[in-house]
Design a protein around this motif. Structure first.
Motif, short mmCIF file in Angstrom:
data_model
loop_
_atom_site.label_atom_id
_atom_site.label_comp_id
_atom_site.label_asym_id
_atom_site.label_seq_id
_atom_site.Cartn_x
_atom_site.Cartn_y
_atom_site.Cartn_z
N UNK A 163 33.66 44.15 30.15
CA UNK A 163 34.92 43.02 30.24
C UNK A 163 36.39 43.04 29.67
N UNK A 164 37.21 43.89 30.00
CA UNK A 164 38.08 43.58 28.63
C UNK A 164 39.79 43.21 29.79
N UNK A 204 35.71 48.07 38.28
CA UNK A 204 36.12 47.24 38.77
C UNK A 204 37.42 46.30 38.37
N UNK A 205 38.54 46.83 38.64
CA UNK A 205 39.86 45.44 38.28
C UNK A 205 40.16 45.21 39.14
N UNK A 206 41.03 44.10 38.73
CA UNK A 206 41.85 43.38 40.18
C UNK A 206 43.36 43.91 39.90
N UNK A 207 44.04 44.05 40.81
CA UNK A 207 44.89 44.42 40.96
C UNK A 207 45.91 43.67 41.11
N UNK A 208 46.92 42.42 40.63
CA UNK A 208 47.41 41.42 40.23
C UNK A 208 48.56 41.62 41.02
N UNK A 223 28.77 51.34 32.62
CA UNK A 223 28.88 52.31 32.46
C UNK A 223 26.54 52.43 32.48
N UNK A 224 26.40 54.18 32.40
CA UNK A 224 24.92 54.26 33.43
C UNK A 224 24.14 55.37 32.20
N UNK A 261 39.27 35.86 41.09
CA UNK A 261 38.65 37.13 40.31
C UNK A 261 38.28 37.00 39.23
N UNK A 262 38.65 36.48 38.16
CA UNK A 262 37.53 35.55 37.38
C UNK A 262 36.16 35.21 37.07
#
Length: 107
Positions: free
Chosen positions: A32-33, A49-53, A40-41, A10-11
Motif C-alpha cells: 500500500x502506497x 485497488x486505488x482511490x480516485x479522489x 501481486x500473485x 477509503x483509508x
C-alpha cells in the motif's frame, strides 16, 4: 462528502482489505502506497485497488478489466456500470487470481 471524509473512509476500507489479505492463506504479496494497494500473485498477475479522489470512487484494475465503484446512498460501494458490490467483486477477482477462495466484505 468532503475530500477529508473520503480519504478517511477509503483509508479504513483499504486497511480492512489488507487485514483480510493478511488473515487469508493466499500466496500473494501486496503493498500500500499513497492510497494505492497493489496485489501481486505468484503467476505475476496483479490487481490494483486505488482511490480516485476527484470522482470519489474506488478504482480496480485487474487482468479482466478496469472497474469503478462509487458510494451509494446506503453506504455501499457499487460498480458504476453494473451495480455489483466492491467486496464481492474483489473477492471473486482475488480468488480467481490466487486460484483459491477468498472472501472480503466492505461493511
Amino acid at each position: 462528502m468532503t475530500e477529508s471524509e473520503f480519504l478517511d473512509l477509503t483509508d479504513t476500507l483499504l486497511d480492512s482489505l489488507q487485514t483480510a489479505l493478511d488473515e487469508s492463506a493466499l500466496d500473494l504479496d501486496y503493498e500500500l502506497n499513497g492510497g494505492v494497494l497493489e496485489i501481486e500473485f505468484d503467476s505475476g498477475e496483479k490487481i490494483i485497488v486505488n482511490r480516485h479522489v476527484p470522482n470519489q470512487e474506488i478504482w480496480v484494475a485487474a487482468k479482466s478489466g478496469g472497474f469503478h465503484f462509487g458510494l451509494n446512498e446506503q453506504g455501499q460501494w457499487r460498480n458504476t456500470r453494473d451495480g455489483s458490490e466492491l467486496g464481492q467483486a474483489l473477492s471473486q477477482l482475488i480468488g480467481r487470481s490466487a486460484g483459491e477462495t477468498f472472501s472480503w466484505q466492505t461493511a
